[in-house]
Design an enzyme around this catalytic site. Sequence first.
Site, mmCIF file in Angstrom:
data_model
loop_
_atom_site.group_PDB
_atom_site.id
_atom_site.type_symbol
_atom_site.label_atom_id
_atom_site.label_comp_id
_atom_site.label_asym_id
_atom_site.label_seq_id
_atom_site.Cartn_x
_atom_site.Cartn_y
_atom_site.Cartn_z
ATOM 1 C CG ASP A 49 1.774 -7.784 -2.512
ATOM 2 O OD1 ASP A 49 1.506 -6.735 -3.131
ATOM 3 O OD2 ASP A 49 2.249 -8.785 -3.059
ATOM 4 C CG ASP A 85 -1.354 -8.865 3.895
ATOM 5 O OD1 ASP A 85 -0.157 -8.896 4.226
ATOM 6 O OD2 ASP A 85 -1.764 -9.262 2.785
ATOM 7 C CG ASP A 123 -4.075 -10.990 -0.003
ATOM 8 O OD1 ASP A 123 -3.383 -10.776 1.019
ATOM 9 O OD2 ASP A 123 -3.611 -11.458 -1.056
HETATM 10 MG MG LIG Z 1 -1.271 -10.346 1.149
#
Ligand SMILES: [Mg+2]
Length: 306
Positions: free
Chosen positions: A29, A27, A245
Amino acid sequence: MSGTKCTRLNGALVKQVLDSVDSVLFDCDGVIWRGDQSIPGAPQVINLLKEHGKKVFFVTNNSSKTRKMYADKMTSLGFGVREEEVFGTAYCCAMYLKTVCKLEGKVYLLGSNAMEQELEAVGIQQTGVGPDHVFGKQNDWASVPLDPEVKAVVVGFDEHFSYMKLNRAMQYLIQRDCLFVGTNRDTRLPLEGGKAVPGTGCLLQAVETAAQRQAQTVGKPNHFMFDCVASQFGVNPDRCLMVGDRLDTDILLGSNCGLKTLLTLTGVSTVAEAEAHWESGCSERKGMVPDYYVESIADLLPALQG
Ligand SMILES: [Mg+2]
């Protein structure tokens, strides 16, 4: 916590896990960058994984950039990345309409310039982006002019989202043969300093509520994004690691596709949340428990430099 889920990934275990995979999905961000700043050590991790012969891909639910825009951003931050390795929802949504829906007709688009560009790159026409000004009076709204060539309503991140657009989307979706596709269901976009703004999921839910229909979404945790990567690059799920995250999108995507999963703590989710999912005993929530976690993906560096 019991069992072998959500193990801290450090020491000799890092190399063992990296040796067990050929491909790594990241991923973006909260994983390789936060906003416009790369996570310290992240460019080296990506570049070293590639030097070690790993295939590296980026899967992001953010629909506001094309693959090229992502590749340019990554290059400027020091990541050695090619456009073909980036799978954002603007691109994946266009691929979904073309390859799965085999759409013949135009798209009514609630979205961005990036989505417009990715749709046109695969030969799909759309109605344009930008503000939709108030038309007539309330009594006129149900008969707002519609484009008869529109055969799909697509909802992504649209900074010009409005009541007029919501109404127009609803009028198209009252036609039962009109397809309904959303990029993703993320309800909040986290910003620096614990701040946040509403995400695409809020807009999609508004349209679903008005239309009394459920959209098909292409973003994580739906397996379509992984299918896109796997079909283009021949990725074996048994030898693939998903790094993210967020438990409800990244880790759940990994579980849904049979990948190994790694949570990094530089973004949204915490180990305590993962433990709560594990301890709930609920099988649906167990998909949100990662196999491993690290403080930052920089924790992978020693094993790659050794
Ligand atoms: Mg993310």
